[in-house]
Design a protein around this motif. Structure first.
Motif, PDB file in Angstrom:
ATOM      1  N   MET A 147      32.418  78.400  59.474  1.00 14.97           N
ATOM      2  CA  MET A 147      32.422  77.043  59.869  1.00 14.97           C
ATOM      3  C   MET A 147      31.055  76.444  59.832  1.00 14.97           C
ATOM      4  O   MET A 147      30.205  76.781  60.536  1.00 14.97           O
ATOM      5  N   THR A 173      37.386  74.843  53.904  1.00 10.17           N
ATOM      6  CA  THR A 173      37.745  75.129  55.354  1.00 10.17           C
ATOM      7  C   THR A 173      37.173  73.899  56.156  1.00 10.17           C
ATOM      8  O   THR A 173      37.903  73.764  56.970  1.00 10.17           O
ATOM      9  N   ASP A 174      35.756  73.593  55.894  1.00 12.25           N
ATOM     10  CA  ASP A 174      35.271  72.654  56.773  1.00 12.25           C
ATOM     11  C   ASP A 174      36.083  71.285  56.844  1.00 12.25           C
ATOM     12  O   ASP A 174      36.443  70.790  57.889  1.00 12.25           O
TER      13      ASP A 174
END
Length: 219
Positions: free
Chosen positions: A1, A184-185
């Motif tokens: 992340m 993902t972020d």
């Protein structure tokens, strides 16, 4: 992340967050108004209008919002009616939500005891007065659980607006992923954003449901 990437994306997500809230609010208010009118028409069995409402409810509930949005955004211009993307989204949400709200209100109104309706008629109340003083106050309370579920449902349905390029939360996330590939972020921020809307809303609606049930039935 990567928190730096997330931090840089927050201004865009803030705009999407605000737009999602705005569209949801307008759509929910419009849906409640449409649903209330439709349910009263069905309850009092108003000729012709009752059939129109039944057809509307069947079409709305049995067609996906995605198809409804495509029709508004792409088919209407061919008929000479050009609407903005946001207006198409609001109309689509109200068209879909109105039928669900109508069903929810109808369930509540049908739960009002018949002897109370007959008593209202006996003292000379017309249909409007019956709706205002007898049916709506009691029927609305009985409708709260269904209305709460529909409100949550309509907020989540705003994610489909991305198909007509309305820059709400989902569209914002998809645009950022397409530009920078940090899936993902951006999806993490998207989930948090919807949670910030839906969790407090769900808690408020649950509290409201408990309060009205307590006030009505003493549970």
């Amino acid at each position: 992340m990567n928190w730096e990437i997330i931090k840089q994306s927050l201004p865009m997500f803030q705009k999407g967050f605000e737009l999602t809230l705005y569209l949801s609010l307008i759509g929910i208010i419009g849906s409640i108004i449409v649903g209330l009118i439709c349910s009263l028409i069905k309850f009092f069995k108003i000729p012709i209008l009752q059939k129109i409402v039944s057809i509307y409810v069947e079409i709305s509930r049995n067609t996906p919002l995605l198809i409804q949005l495509f029709f508004l955004y792409y088919a209407f211009p061919a008929l000479g009616i050009k609407l903005s993307a946001q207006l198409c989204g609001i109309i689509g949400l109200i068209f879909l939500g109105g039928s669900y709200m109508a069903t929810g209100f109808s369930g509540g109104f049908n739960g009002v005891k018949q002897n109370q309706i007959e008593s209202g008629k006996a003292i000379g109340l017309n249909n409007w007065q019956l709706a205002r003083y007898v049916i709506f106050p009691q029927g609305f309370i009985l409708s709260v659980p269904a209305l709460a579920a529909n409100i949550i449902f309509l907020v989540k349905e705003t994610s489909i607006f991305t198909v007509i390029a309305i820059p709400e939360l989902t569209n914002t996330a998809m645009d950022l992923i397409g530009l920078y590939y940090n899936s993902t972020d951006y999806l993490f921020v998207l989930v948090i954003a919807y949670a910030l809307i839906l969790i407090p809303l769900s808690l408020i609606l649950t509290l409201l449901e408990k309060r009205v049930c307590y006030g009505s039935f003493g549970n």
